[in-house]
Design an enzyme around this catalytic site. Structure first.
Site, PDB file in Angstrom:
ATOM      1  N   GLU A  27     -10.321   4.952   7.103  1.00  0.00           N
ATOM      2  CA  GLU A  27      -8.960   5.567   7.059  1.00  0.00           C
ATOM      3  C   GLU A  27      -8.362   6.839   6.313  1.00  0.00           C
ATOM      4  O   GLU A  27      -7.711   7.186   7.086  1.00  0.00           O
ATOM      5  CB  GLU A  27      -7.998   4.526   6.614  1.00  0.00           C
ATOM      6  CG  GLU A  27      -8.193   2.942   7.130  1.00  0.00           C
ATOM      7  CD  GLU A  27      -7.555   2.046   6.218  1.00  0.00           C
ATOM      8  OE1 GLU A  27      -8.231   1.289   5.253  1.00  0.00           O
ATOM      9  OE2 GLU A  27      -6.414   1.368   6.475  1.00  0.00           O
TER      10      GLU A  27
ATOM     11  N   ARG B 145       0.835  -1.110  -0.030  1.00  0.00           N
ATOM     12  CA  ARG B 145       0.049  -0.117   0.012  1.00  0.00           C
ATOM     13  C   ARG B 145       0.779   1.057  -0.183  1.00  0.00           C
ATOM     14  O   ARG B 145       0.461   2.278  -0.557  1.00  0.00           O
ATOM     15  CB  ARG B 145      -1.064  -0.027   1.178  1.00  0.00           C
ATOM     16  CG  ARG B 145      -1.983   0.954   1.216  1.00  0.00           C
ATOM     17  CD  ARG B 145      -2.997   0.888   2.205  1.00  0.00           C
ATOM     18  NE  ARG B 145      -3.964  -0.114   1.673  1.00  0.00           N
ATOM     19  CZ  ARG B 145      -5.399   0.455   1.009  1.00  0.00           C
ATOM     20  NH1 ARG B 145      -5.292   1.769   0.532  1.00  0.00           N
ATOM     21  NH2 ARG B 145      -6.146  -0.616   0.612  1.00  0.00           N
TER      22      ARG B 145
END
Ligand code: MTE
Ligand code: LUZ
Ligand code: MOS
Length: 749
Positions: A703, A304
């Site tokens: 998030e 990520r």
């Protein structure tokens, strides 16, 4: 109306694992962890512990009947250490006793003979020595070497960002309950019930169908219970299996802080090339991820980071390299943002560096280079909206950024001791698990004969409000009041093969599956109604708990129709499965459409610094956030506010300190998190857009807002620089008051 989760919380009625009524004969477990960061385990002295009053058993690796292995992505994590130990706190033995106190006395009575070996704690050193968890990875596009050669301006530097303690209110824990026929029922505080089920089955050498995992809710997870709830559940299960008695294992706050992993600290090197007028040309970044002693989720976190190497910007030539470095610290793990924040911090540092070199405000470089529709990211995924620029421009306008900058300059000119600073922070965050197979969910919806509805999915409620969103989605499809829909506990018997509730996708995936199941039931009910009303199915609709014919109410209520369907032997239950369409990320080529979509937003963070003491306040954090067509805007506002404050904490006061592999900041006296007094004034606005809504369940919100907090670091740097100090060189977060003071007094880099 049935109380919803938040109401239960404030009334103190929510039951966490440790609050559940205790079954007769309950035993308590506690864990003996390695006292050394690295060493060879020669022997264990357990007789003294076994003699402690109340101690029933002491279990070690030798007592594992199946595989002594709980690693998820990589099988490199024993449940109980055998042979070597790799971090302080690594579980070596599990003491089971008639009370928690006796279990802890048992732990204190254990001594281990360990030949200490040298430890590695720094990721750069681990990389140099070849201690990598997976081979290093590179994601690239264009020709970065040529771009850096041709760029009018090139800046190079190093950055460092620190760990972060999850500090969920409920510490890790589980309760294992033996059932008849050798089955086990486990109540676990986990974001990943299936991961617990799989690990327990493996450890005990039984089938997954012999293990039932049940989760009502968590007192917070924040990623810390995506992988790291598993060992405690597996240890409780091991003890319950051996003793054929219910066993509870709850970590004390200090054990939790010492034994579990946190957000990954990252070191990074960068080289950044721009044109003379500030257009981004080339970006080379090398991430040294401190993974800790075992893989845990580190390879996915690193992936990520690579996928967020360009943050909110378009850069045509990129080389992002990631090293997953094995060190002798507890395995670092998922934490809200999952490698995205670490990557964005590096780019914002380089951008800050370039802005100083070019003599422009960082906002000028930011605005000029925001990714827009059609811009292609290094992995090959195109950006599909202009929401980066839209949110940026709306933030500048709504929060009067330019006027504020002038007011700050005037204030700073007139004040010697106090300096103010502000910084804009754009966020672009990809939504989907980067492991494509995880992007699936299932739901089971039952309508009872009184018209009330119960929904089971794989989603775990951890305070983020996923239950309320699924409730809203199902109530919407059936056109009944949300209070008529109840969310059941998350149970591996009702939802199998679940993905962790993570990657901000809990609502996207599970609400979609639940809505699909509800649509199947609605469709059967519509057929039944058409028969009863002697009309075509298309003439039937549902509204406010009633059945409409050609838009006009009939005497049929939802309840009556359900009754009638049941009497006609029509099923009013359905199971459905949802898989995110049109995504595929290929690790072999480091390319593909990794995400269903990106979430965009821009924040403005404002601070006031006491230039004499280095102390500061974060005065205000404002943002324009793209939430789509939200199922529950009230919940989403809470998510954005909480995310910002958590991000500010990571960037400012939260400092995880290890010394020779031992955690020094292992309680709230030494580890500071933002409290109500430290939290800034918050101003959250939703992006105003004329575009049609593209995501019926709203956009993932869990998030992305955390990364707005990165703005606090640069607002503080601006305030520090307003005193005239250069504050250049290594960029290191968190910007604690101590670090600010070192910069102010010239002791810093
Ligand atoms: N909010 C609360 N109150 N508690 C949490 O533990 N976890 C965050 C976020 N918001 C969390 C939270 C993280 S890390 C994620 S991935 C998402 O919620 C998970 O939930 P979702 O996928 O349903 O958004
Ligand atoms: N977990 C995971 C995650 O396994 N894969 C991901 O891509 C991810 N992203 C964010 C948070 N958790
Ligand atoms: Mo969140 S870090 O995906 O649990």
């Amino acid at each position: 109306m049935k109380p919803t989760d938040p109401l239960l919380h404030v009334l103190g009625q929510s039951l966490y694992v440790d609050d559940l009524p205790e079954p007769a004969g309950l035993l308590h477990a506690a864990v003996f962890g390695s006292p050394f960061p690295h060493g060879h385990l020669r022997g264990l002295e357990l007789a003294t512990a076994r003699a402690v009053e109340g101690v029933v058993a002491v279990l070690t690796a030798a007592d594992v009947p199946g595989h002594n292995q709980i690693g998820g992505m990589v099988q490199d994590e024993p449940l109980l250490a055998a042979g070597d130990v790799h971090f302080v706190g690594q579980p070596i033995a599990c003491v089971v006793a008639t009370s928690r106190e006796a279990a802890h006395r048992g732990v204190a009575a254990i001594t281990a003979q360990i030949d200490e070996l040298p430890g590695i704690f720094e990721p750069r050193e681990a990389q140099r020595l070849g201690h990598l968890i997976i081979p290093s990875r590179t994601m690239q596009c264009g020709d970065v070497d040529a771009a850096l050669r041709q760029a009018a301006v090139v800046v190079r530097g190093q950055t460092r960002s620190g760990a972060q303690e999850h500090l969920y209110l409920e510490t890790q824990g589980a309760l294992a309950l033996p059932q008849e026929g050798g089955r086990l029922r486990i109540v676990s505080s986990t974001q990943a019930p299936t991961a617990v089920q799989r690990a327990v089955a493996g450890v005990l050498g039984v089938g997954m169908h012999d293990v039932e995992v049940d989760v009502t809710r968590l007192g917070g997870g924040f990623g810390g219970k995506e992988d790291q709830a598993t060992p405690w559940a597996a240890l409780a299960a091991l003890a319950a299996w051996h003793l054929n008695a219910p066993v509870k294992l709850i970590l004390s706050r200090e054990d939790d802080m010492r034994m579990t992993g946190k957000r990954h600290p990252y070191d990074a090197d960068y080289a950044f090339g721009l044109t003379a007028d500030g257009q981004f040309l080339g970006w080379q970044v090398e991430f040294y991820q401190n993974a800790g002693a075992s893989a845990d989720l580190s390879p996915a976190v690193l992936e990520r980071s690579l996928l967020h190497a360009t943050a909110s910007y378009f850069i045509p030539n990129v080389r992002a390299i990631g090293h997953c470095c094995r060190t002798n610290l507890p395995p670092f793990t998922a934490f809200r943002g999952f490698g995205g924040p670490q990557a964005m911090f590096v780019l914002e540092c380089a951008l800050d560096h370039a802005a100083r070199k070019l003599g422009v405000d960082r906002s000028v470089l930011q605005r000029r280079n925001l990714a827009k529709t059609g811009d292609v990211q290094p992995c090959g995924m195109p950006i599909r909206s202009d929401h980066a620029a839209l949110t940026f421009d709306q933030a500048v306008a709504h929060f009067h950024f330019n006027e504020k900058q002038q007011a700050i300059a005037a204030f700073n000119a007139q004040n010697r001791r106090f300096k103010r600073g502000a910084a804009l922070m754009p966020v672009c965050f990809g939504i989907s698990f980067t492991s494509t197979f995880l992007n699936q969910a299932s739901a089971l919806v039952h309508v009872y004969t009184d018209g009330s509805v119960a929904v089971s999915t794989g989603a775990v409620e951890m305070g983020q409000g996923v239950n309320a969103k699924i409730q809203a989605a199902v109530a919407g499809v059936l056109a009944i009041a949300p209070a008529r829909v109840r969310l059941e506990s998350t149970n591996t018997g009702r939802a199998a093969n679940t993905s962790p509730t993570a990657a901000s996708s809990g609502a996207d995936l599970n609400a979609a599956a639940a809505a699909q199941a509800a649509r199947e039931i609605a469709s059967r009910l519509r057929s039944r109604a058409a028969l009863l009303l002697h009309c075509a199915e298309e003439a039937v609709s549902f509204q406010d708990g009633r059945v409409n014919l050609n838009g006009a109410p009939t005497e049929w209520t939802f309840e009556r129709l359900v009754q009638s369907a049941y009497m006609a032997r029509i099923s009013v239950s359905a199971q459905a499965h949802y898989a995110t369409p049109n995504i595929l990320f290929d690790r072999a080529t480091e390319s593909g459409v990794a995400f269903a979509y990106h979430v965009f937003g821009t924040a403005l963070v404002e601070v006031t610094l006491d230039a004499l003491l280095g102390t500061y306040t974060v005065d205000r954090a404002s943002c324009v956030h793209d939430v789509g067509t939200s199922l529950r805007p009230d919940i989403d506002r809470g998510q954005v506010e909480g995310g910002i404050v958590q991000g500010i904490g990571w960037m400012t006061m939260e400092e995880v300190v290890y010394q020779d592999g031992r955690l020094k900041s292992a309680n709230l006296g030494t580890y500071k998190v933002p409290d109500l007094l430290a939290a800034p004034e918050l101003d959250v606005r939703w992006l105003e857009t004329a575009n049609a809504p593209s995501h019926v369940t709203g956009k993932a919100v869990g998030e992305p807002p955390l990364m707005y907090g990165i703005g606090a670091y640069f607002a503080l740097l601006n305030a520090i620089r307003a005193t005239g100090v250069a504050a250049a060189g290594l960029q290191e977060s968190p910007m604690t008051p101590e670090r600010a003071l070192m910069l102010l007094t010239g002791d810093g880099p």
